[in-house]
Design a protein around this motif. Structure first.
Motif, mmCIF file in Angstrom:
data_model
loop_
_atom_site.group_PDB
_atom_site.id
_atom_site.type_symbol
_atom_site.label_atom_id
_atom_site.label_comp_id
_atom_site.label_asym_id
_atom_site.label_seq_id
_atom_site.Cartn_x
_atom_site.Cartn_y
_atom_site.Cartn_z
ATOM 1 N N LEU A 15 0.793 -1.318 0.016
ATOM 2 C CA LEU A 15 0.078 -0.087 -0.159
ATOM 3 C C LEU A 15 0.877 1.177 0.045
ATOM 4 C CD1 LEU A 15 -2.746 -1.089 2.748
ATOM 5 C CD2 LEU A 15 -2.638 -1.383 0.183
ATOM 6 N N SER A 16 0.441 2.271 -0.822
ATOM 7 C CA SER A 16 1.290 3.400 -0.839
ATOM 8 C C SER A 16 0.640 4.284 0.508
ATOM 9 C CB SER A 16 0.947 4.166 -2.168
ATOM 10 O OG SER A 16 1.305 3.577 -3.265
ATOM 11 N N VAL A 17 1.627 4.949 1.045
ATOM 12 C CA VAL A 17 1.331 5.760 2.176
ATOM 13 C C VAL A 17 1.513 7.163 1.915
ATOM 14 C CG1 VAL A 17 2.186 6.069 4.669
ATOM 15 C CG2 VAL A 17 2.103 3.751 3.661
ATOM 16 N N LEU A 18 0.512 7.988 2.123
ATOM 17 C CA LEU A 18 0.624 9.344 1.871
ATOM 18 C C LEU A 18 0.705 10.143 3.132
ATOM 19 C CD1 LEU A 18 0.405 11.739 -0.168
ATOM 20 C CD2 LEU A 18 -2.160 11.774 0.202
ATOM 21 N N GLY A 45 -5.252 5.030 -9.226
ATOM 22 C CA GLY A 45 -6.152 3.792 -9.074
ATOM 23 C C GLY A 45 -5.342 2.565 -8.154
ATOM 24 N N ALA A 46 -4.385 3.153 -7.385
ATOM 25 C CA ALA A 46 -3.994 2.202 -6.492
ATOM 26 C C ALA A 46 -4.361 2.549 -5.008
ATOM 27 C CB ALA A 46 -2.330 2.384 -6.359
ATOM 28 N N PRO A 47 -4.578 1.364 -4.121
ATOM 29 C CA PRO A 47 -5.062 1.650 -2.741
ATOM 30 C C PRO A 47 -4.056 2.498 -1.760
ATOM 31 C CG PRO A 47 -4.182 -0.421 -2.820
ATOM 32 C CD PRO A 47 -4.086 0.077 -4.088
ATOM 33 N N LEU A 48 -4.566 3.570 -1.030
ATOM 34 C CA LEU A 48 -3.677 4.321 -0.527
ATOM 35 C C LEU A 48 -4.171 4.347 0.773
ATOM 36 C CD1 LEU A 48 -1.739 6.900 -1.339
ATOM 37 C CD2 LEU A 48 -3.729 8.194 -1.261
ATOM 38 N N VAL A 49 -2.979 4.377 1.909
ATOM 39 C CA VAL A 49 -3.378 4.794 3.165
ATOM 40 C C VAL A 49 -2.624 6.252 3.433
ATOM 41 C CG1 VAL A 49 -2.556 4.052 5.625
ATOM 42 C CG2 VAL A 49 -3.219 2.633 3.849
ATOM 43 N N VAL A 50 -3.459 6.764 4.374
ATOM 44 C CA VAL A 50 -3.000 8.357 4.732
ATOM 45 C C VAL A 50 -2.234 7.959 6.287
ATOM 46 C CG1 VAL A 50 -3.636 10.531 5.335
ATOM 47 C CG2 VAL A 50 -4.822 9.404 3.376
ATOM 48 N N ASN A 51 -1.131 8.547 6.247
ATOM 49 C CA ASN A 51 -0.436 8.756 7.478
ATOM 50 C C ASN A 51 -0.780 10.059 8.291
ATOM 51 O OD1 ASN A 51 1.748 9.494 9.390
ATOM 52 N ND2 ASN A 51 2.430 7.503 8.958
ATOM 53 N N ILE A 79 -6.423 4.997 7.462
ATOM 54 C CA ILE A 79 -5.551 5.984 8.047
ATOM 55 C C ILE A 79 -4.608 5.196 8.639
ATOM 56 C CG2 ILE A 79 -7.088 7.706 7.540
ATOM 57 C CD1 ILE A 79 -6.861 6.626 11.125
ATOM 58 N N THR A 80 -3.373 5.873 9.187
ATOM 59 C CA THR A 80 -2.476 5.117 10.090
ATOM 60 C C THR A 80 -1.871 6.285 10.917
ATOM 61 O OG1 THR A 80 -0.735 3.565 10.334
ATOM 62 C CG2 THR A 80 -0.619 5.317 8.626
ATOM 63 N N SER A 81 -1.471 5.903 12.148
ATOM 64 C CA SER A 81 -0.611 6.795 13.103
ATOM 65 C C SER A 81 -1.314 7.964 13.332
ATOM 66 C CB SER A 81 0.738 7.073 12.293
ATOM 67 O OG SER A 81 1.301 6.020 12.066
ATOM 68 N N ALA A 82 -2.593 7.831 13.652
ATOM 69 C CA ALA A 82 -3.533 8.925 13.986
ATOM 70 C C ALA A 82 -3.881 8.773 15.571
ATOM 71 C CB ALA A 82 -4.853 8.884 13.153
ATOM 72 N N SER A 83 -4.307 10.015 16.191
ATOM 73 C CA SER A 83 -4.769 10.133 17.449
ATOM 74 C C SER A 83 -6.001 9.449 17.647
ATOM 75 C CB SER A 83 -4.990 11.613 17.981
ATOM 76 O OG SER A 83 -6.276 12.173 17.156
ATOM 77 N N ALA A 84 -6.224 8.898 18.834
ATOM 78 C CA ALA A 84 -7.805 8.347 18.958
ATOM 79 C C ALA A 84 -8.883 8.950 18.475
ATOM 80 C CB ALA A 84 -7.729 7.869 20.446
ATOM 81 N N ALA A 85 -8.830 10.114 18.515
ATOM 82 C CA ALA A 85 -9.777 11.147 18.271
ATOM 83 C C ALA A 85 -9.961 10.967 16.502
ATOM 84 C CB ALA A 85 -9.935 12.504 18.855
ATOM 85 N N LEU A 86 -9.012 11.340 16.045
ATOM 86 C CA LEU A 86 -8.927 11.111 14.459
ATOM 87 C C LEU A 86 -9.177 9.857 13.932
ATOM 88 C CD1 LEU A 86 -5.798 13.454 13.511
ATOM 89 C CD2 LEU A 86 -8.408 13.941 13.600
#
Length: 221
Positions: A15-18, A45-51, A79-86
Motif C-alpha cells: 500500500l502506498s502511504v501518503l 488507481g492504487a490503494p492508499l493509506v493516509v499517515n 488512515i494510520t498513526s492517528a490520534s484516538a479522536a482522529l
C-alpha cells in the motif's frame, strides 16, 4: 466437495502511504495537484493509506481530506498513526485504521526477474517493468517515462523520468551512464532537475534512497 462461496485467507499487499504534514486543506490540495502533475502513476488507481502522525489537532477534517483525494481518483483505504479522536472520526466515515508497525521495515519481496529493452525510449512513451528490474540499452528522451518495481539501469542518457521501487521497495536504485533527468524517484521519494543540479549529480551516477532522502554517487562508467 462443493467449493465454498466465501473464503478468508491471509495475504500481503503493498500500500502506498501518503503523509499529511499540514492541516490546511487548500495547501494540501495545491501540493497534491503539483505532485500528481509530475507523476500521476504513483497513486492513481492504487490503494492508499493516509499517515496522520504529524496532525496534532483533533478537529482535523478527515472527511474533507477524503473528498480531496477521491476527487482526484485516489482510492483511500484507511488512515494510520492517528490520534484516538482522529481514528474514531475516520472509522465513522468508513475508513479503516491500519496498524503501521511494519511500515518502516517491511519491504515487498519481488521476483528475481528482469525486463530488457534494447531501444531508445522516446517522448510520450512509457515502459513499466512489473515485479522486475528494468534495463534500458539506449537513451530515455525528454517526456519519456521508465518505471520499475525493481531497479532501473540505463545504458545511455536519462533525460526523461525514471521511477524505481514503484511498488514501494526502498532498496532499489537508478543507474545511468549520463543523468540529465526531468525526474528521478525511488519508492515515491523524488527529485526534479533542479534537485539533481543542487546535489551535484555526476555525469554517470547511481541514485539511491537513504532514510527519506535521495542521494547520488558518481560511477566510473
Amino acid at each position: 466437495m462443493q467449493t465454498p462461496s466465501l473464503e478468508l485467507k491471509g495475504s500481503s499487499f503493498t500500500l502506498s502511504v501518503l503523509h499529511i504534514n499540514n492541516d490546511d486543506m487548500a495547501v494540501i490540495a495545491a501540493e497534491l495537484d503539483a505532485k500528481l502533475a509530475i507523476a500521476p502513476q504513483f497513486f492513481i488507481g492504487a490503494p492508499l493509506v493516509v499517515n496522520l502522525s504529524a496532525i496534532q489537532t483533533e478537529d482535523f477534517d478527515i472527511l474533507g481530506l477524503k473528498e480531496i483525494l477521491t476527487s482526484r481518483h485516489l482510492i483511500v483505504v484507511g488512515i494510520t498513526s492517528a490520534s484516538a479522536a482522529l481514528t474514531k472520526q475516520a472509522k465513522s466515515i468508513g475508513l479503516a485504521a491500519v496498524k503501521s508497525g511494519k511500515e518502516a521495515t517491511s519491504q515487498p519481496q519481488l521476483p528475481k526477474t528482469t525486463k530488457i529493452v534494447k531501444q531508445n525510449v522516446r517522448s510520450g512513451q512509457q515502459i513499466y517493468a512489473k515485479n522486475a528490474d528494468l534495463i534500458i540499452i539506449g537513451a530515455v528522451g525528454n517526456g519519456a517515462e521508465v518505471i520499475a518495481d525493481g531497479s532501473i539501469h540505463i545504458y545511455g542518457t536519462l533525460r526523461g523520468k525514471a521511477m524505481a521501487g514503484a511498488a514501494g521497495d526502498r532498496n532499489t536504485v537508478i543507474m545511468a551512464q549520463k543523468i540529465e533527468a526531468e525526474l528521478v524517484s525511488i519508492a515515491g521519494q523524488y527529485w526534479l532537475t533542479e534537485n539533481l543540479q543542487q546535489n551535484g549529480a555526476a555525469p554517470s551516477g547511481c541514485i539511491r534512497l537513504e532514510g527519506e532522502t535521495l542521494t547520488v554517487e558518481s560511477l566510473p562508467l
